[in-house]
Design a protein around this motif. Sequence first.
Motif, PDB file in Angstrom:
ATOM      1  N   GLY A 136       1.899  -6.099   6.868  1.00  0.00           N
ATOM      2  CA  GLY A 136       2.032  -5.281   5.653  1.00  0.00           C
ATOM      3  C   GLY A 136       0.769  -5.332   4.812  1.00  0.00           C
ATOM      4  N   LEU A 137       0.202  -6.512   4.745  1.00  0.00           N
ATOM      5  CA  LEU A 137      -1.048  -6.693   4.012  1.00  0.00           C
ATOM      6  C   LEU A 137      -2.176  -5.893   4.687  1.00  0.00           C
ATOM      7  CD1 LEU A 137      -2.196  -8.455   1.668  1.00  0.00           C
ATOM      8  CD2 LEU A 137      -2.756 -10.165   3.412  1.00  0.00           C
ATOM      9  N   ALA A 138      -2.217  -5.954   6.010  1.00  0.00           N
ATOM     10  CA  ALA A 138      -3.243  -5.223   6.766  1.00  0.00           C
ATOM     11  C   ALA A 138      -3.103  -3.719   6.525  1.00  0.00           C
ATOM     12  CB  ALA A 138      -3.126  -5.550   8.251  1.00  0.00           C
ATOM     13  N   GLU A 139      -1.875  -3.257   6.495  1.00  0.00           N
ATOM     14  CA  GLU A 139      -1.598  -1.833   6.267  1.00  0.00           C
ATOM     15  C   GLU A 139      -2.096  -1.417   4.878  1.00  0.00           C
ATOM     16  OE1 GLU A 139      -0.541   0.409   8.277  1.00  0.00           O
ATOM     17  OE2 GLU A 139      -0.504   1.964   6.713  1.00  0.00           O
ATOM     18  N   TRP A 140      -1.820  -2.262   3.885  1.00  0.00           N
ATOM     19  CA  TRP A 140      -2.283  -1.980   2.516  1.00  0.00           C
ATOM     20  C   TRP A 140      -3.819  -1.907   2.477  1.00  0.00           C
ATOM     21  CZ3 TRP A 140      -5.510  -4.236  -1.030  1.00  0.00           C
ATOM     22  CH2 TRP A 140      -5.427  -3.763  -2.346  1.00  0.00           C
ATOM     23  N   THR A 170      -4.977   1.404   4.121  1.00  0.00           N
ATOM     24  CA  THR A 170      -4.687   2.556   3.249  1.00  0.00           C
ATOM     25  C   THR A 170      -5.685   2.645   2.107  1.00  0.00           C
ATOM     26  OG1 THR A 170      -2.373   2.207   3.753  1.00  0.00           O
ATOM     27  CG2 THR A 170      -2.842   3.619   1.876  1.00  0.00           C
ATOM     28  N   ASN A 171      -6.118   1.493   1.626  1.00  0.00           N
ATOM     29  CA  ASN A 171      -6.941   1.473   0.412  1.00  0.00           C
ATOM     30  C   ASN A 171      -8.430   1.224   0.664  1.00  0.00           C
ATOM     31  OD1 ASN A 171      -4.918   1.773  -1.865  1.00  0.00           O
ATOM     32  ND2 ASN A 171      -3.997   0.115  -0.669  1.00  0.00           N
ATOM     33  N   GLY A 172      -8.844   1.272   1.916  1.00  0.00           N
ATOM     34  CA  GLY A 172     -10.266   1.078   2.216  1.00  0.00           C
ATOM     35  C   GLY A 172     -10.768  -0.312   1.878  1.00  0.00           C
ATOM     36  N   VAL A 173      -9.865  -1.285   1.957  1.00  0.00           N
ATOM     37  CA  VAL A 173     -10.214  -2.674   1.650  1.00  0.00           C
ATOM     38  C   VAL A 173     -10.483  -3.416   2.964  1.00  0.00           C
ATOM     39  CG1 VAL A 173      -9.297  -4.853   0.734  1.00  0.00           C
ATOM     40  CG2 VAL A 173      -8.874  -2.696  -0.486  1.00  0.00           C
ATOM     41  N   VAL A 174     -11.520  -4.219   2.969  1.00  0.00           N
ATOM     42  CA  VAL A 174     -11.881  -4.966   4.182  1.00  0.00           C
ATOM     43  C   VAL A 174     -10.944  -6.170   4.334  1.00  0.00           C
ATOM     44  CG1 VAL A 174     -13.707  -6.291   5.321  1.00  0.00           C
ATOM     45  CG2 VAL A 174     -14.290  -4.240   3.971  1.00  0.00           C
TER      46      VAL A 174
END
Length: 452
Positions: A249-253, A256-260
């Motif tokens: 779930g964290l990876a998905e977030w 989605t948000n362009g966070v590494v």
Amino acid sequence: MRRETAGYVVGMEPSDLPQQRRLVTPVPGPRSQQLMERRRAAIPAAVGTTLPVFAARASGGIVEDVDGNRFIDLAAGIAVTSVGSSAPRVVDAVTAQVAAFTHTCFQVTPYESYVEVCEALNRLTPGDHSKRSFLVNSGAEAVENAVKIARSATGRQAVVAFDHGFHGRTLMGMSLTGKVMPYKQGFGPFAPEVYRAPYSYPYRGTGDLTATLAFLDKTVGAANVAAVVVEPIAGEGGFIVPAPGWLAGLAEWCRTNGVVLVADEVQTGFARTGAWFACEHEGVVPDIVATAKALGGGLPIGGITARADLVDKVHPGGLGGTFGGNPLACASALAVIETIETDGLLERSRHIGELLLDRLTALATSYDAIGDVRGRGAMVAIELVDGNGAPNASLTARVAAACHAEGVLVLTAGSYGNVLRFLPPLVISDELLDEAMTVLEKVLATEMSSDH
Ligand code: PLZ
């Protein structure tokens, strides 16, 4: 080649070390006590000691001290000597390399083994996307560099770490770390733009995915976040295995948000959890993987493996260091990887996990003080609690000390200091593991029956 130190012969073949627990003096013995005195005079107490005996040699599942006591090794030098402390391929490769050349600096005159280690990292880390790796000297340095790449590639500043996280003792590593004592006390100010989110801790019922994501969105703001730095299983924090789906779930977030997404696989990597990397258990493919510890088989090395499109945004010359990927460490790392592959150590890690979990789960039915038994592969822990389920750090310290006195090298962990963790070399025998569990059982029985 043999050499005398403190009257003790070292440099013998590793196979000479009998795989048996043996106590010939009280722990610590007289030679270790002498050396501890010299240590106290020469070295600050700030550098801690788990077990005040001095090592003379180690191999398989045994560490032998300078008094001739033999300890069952359930620590592997904190998840480092997974292939053993004197694994034959490592010994041969490093011996050959030290005779050929010790150092050139990869940035000055490159050498093939560095490239080979990076190719192996690109091949073995999760995901079949295009990757590039480079090498440093430690886990902390690997994490530092992951953050540099994420900031450079995203143009954002915020970095999110987690409760119960540990990422090293450098300024950024310490800033990302979630525990004040002993890691941060008095050492501030810490690096700015570091935020701490809730980590999933099923036994204590904290940090579900909704709470974690709400923190990221509301307190930090997705648009500000360069990187989320997460241990797939919290190591120093107490071998906390997050709830199924939390990491995904964290990876998905992040996606989605362009966070590494930076997976700190420093402690979990290289077969420790029964897979090459712990992220694999959750089907998670991180953007950057930080490695160290077991990769080097006892020689200092860290790796940063990043999505090529991210790290290629960093300007030429922006990353590096004098010793990163030293030839001795690279030779050792290649021998480690070959040993894991050839000797079936992934399977061995899973087998060790089953053996330990079986014994510990059985023990937990007899002792209410064991609140939780958890782990993956050869990364297993028990959490000790009082009658109300509150963390029992003093019992944990006593049990660890009693195990040491009986010749079993265990480590503690946990934000509350109430976790006993078991992370043996993967080449330890079943007999030694069984014996260590029997010692633990005896120690618990004694502790629980005496009035403290
Ligand atoms: N990331 C997940 O576990 C090191 C710490 C020992 P270095 N863990 C052992 C101590 O008391 O300092 C670790 C880790 C995770 C990073 C690190 C840091 O790795 O090689 O110690 O720098």
